[in-house]
Design an enzyme around this catalytic site. Structure first.
Site: not given
Length: 279
Positions: A8, A55, A82, A147, A151
């Site tokens: 994750i 990172d 994530n 932003y 997405k």
């Protein structure tokens, strides 16, 4: 007992942290919780997760993390992409270097992590990739165009990957959260405040956007805790028949479907009411 390795990204807080805690409680999973500063993950280690430095904007860091998991398990069983954040501001005023940094994390980091785990998954004949997108990949609010663009890009990459990876036994799901009470809102507000002069041409819009974000993230009706998303990620990571998409929170489902049904003109009229500058 053989366990499935779950890797994750971005688990130092928010959705990633809640997901790591939830999945670490399942004995059939070995959870690798990651962050740029692994010292922030002590509580996750105490809950049974293994911790790694990672990172998603650094090639060496990404490669090392994937190799560490594969060295023990052969392949990454589940990748949860994530890591991400919101860089807010108008299209005209936002610094493009900041936009590039956001895409490095939100899109290119996700893509590179996926590239790194896919060969092992293909060799194993199975695997899952769970990408954390946003309802903001299906609709756009003003002062958040860049932003939202990141997405929307995650939506496109996920759709292509789902088709490409399916013949190799790899399942791909997209998580589309609405407003989640994490540090995201604070980061978005800070970047919005720093994107333009307070007396610039978009000052009224920026003030309205800041006000809307603050009110919406405070609302228990419109927002949800990160555990709500972690529960859905668990279903995508472990369910027998994972869905291709999961929209999280009732408010997000309503907004996404309203945008689709109303069309651009009517939705723009709604936004003009919501983001109206105050005197």
């Amino acid at each position: 007992m053989t366990t499935t390795a779950v890797l994750i990204t971005g688990t130092s807080s928010g959705i990633g942290r809640a997901t790591a805690l939830r999945l670490a409680a399942r004995p059939e999973l070995t959870v690798y919780a990651t962050a740029r500063r692994p010292g922030t993950l002590a509580d996750l280690a105490g809950a049974g997760a293994r911790t790694l430095a990672l990172d998603v904007t650094d090639e060496e860091s990404m490669t090392a993390a994937v190799r560490a998991v594969e060295a023990e398990h052969g392949s990454v069983g589940v990748l949860v992409n994530n890591a991400g954040y919101g860089e807010y501001g108008t299209v005209e005023e936002t610094d493009l270097d900041a936009v590039r940094r956001q895409f490095d994390t939100n899109l290119f980091g996700l893509a590179r992590m996926t590239q790194l785990v896919l060969p092992g998954m293909r060799a194993a004949g199975h695997g899952r990739v769970v990408n954390v997108g946003s309802m903001g990949g299906r609709m756009v609010f003003p002062a958040g165009g860049y932003y939202h663009a990141s997405k929307y890009a995650v939506e496109a990459v996920t759709d292509a990957l789902r088709f490409e990876a399916a013949p190799f036994g790899i399942q791909v799901s997209l998580i589309e959260p609405g407003l989640i009470r994490t540090e995201f809102g604070g980061t978005a507000a800070r970047t919005l405040a720093g994107s333009a002069a307070p007396t610039g041409p978009y000052a009224g819009l920026n003030d309205a956007a800041d006000r809307q974000m603050a009110q919406s993230y405070r609302s228990r009706l419109l927002s949800a805790p990160p555990e709500a998303v972690a529960k859905v990620i668990e279903r995508a990571a472990t369910g027998a028949r994972p869905k291709t998409r999961y929209v999280v929170t009732p408010a997000a489902k309503l907004l996404v479907h309203s945008r689709r049904l109303l069309g651009a003109r009517v939705f723009d009229a709604y936004l003009r009411q919501q983001f109206r500058a105050t005197a």
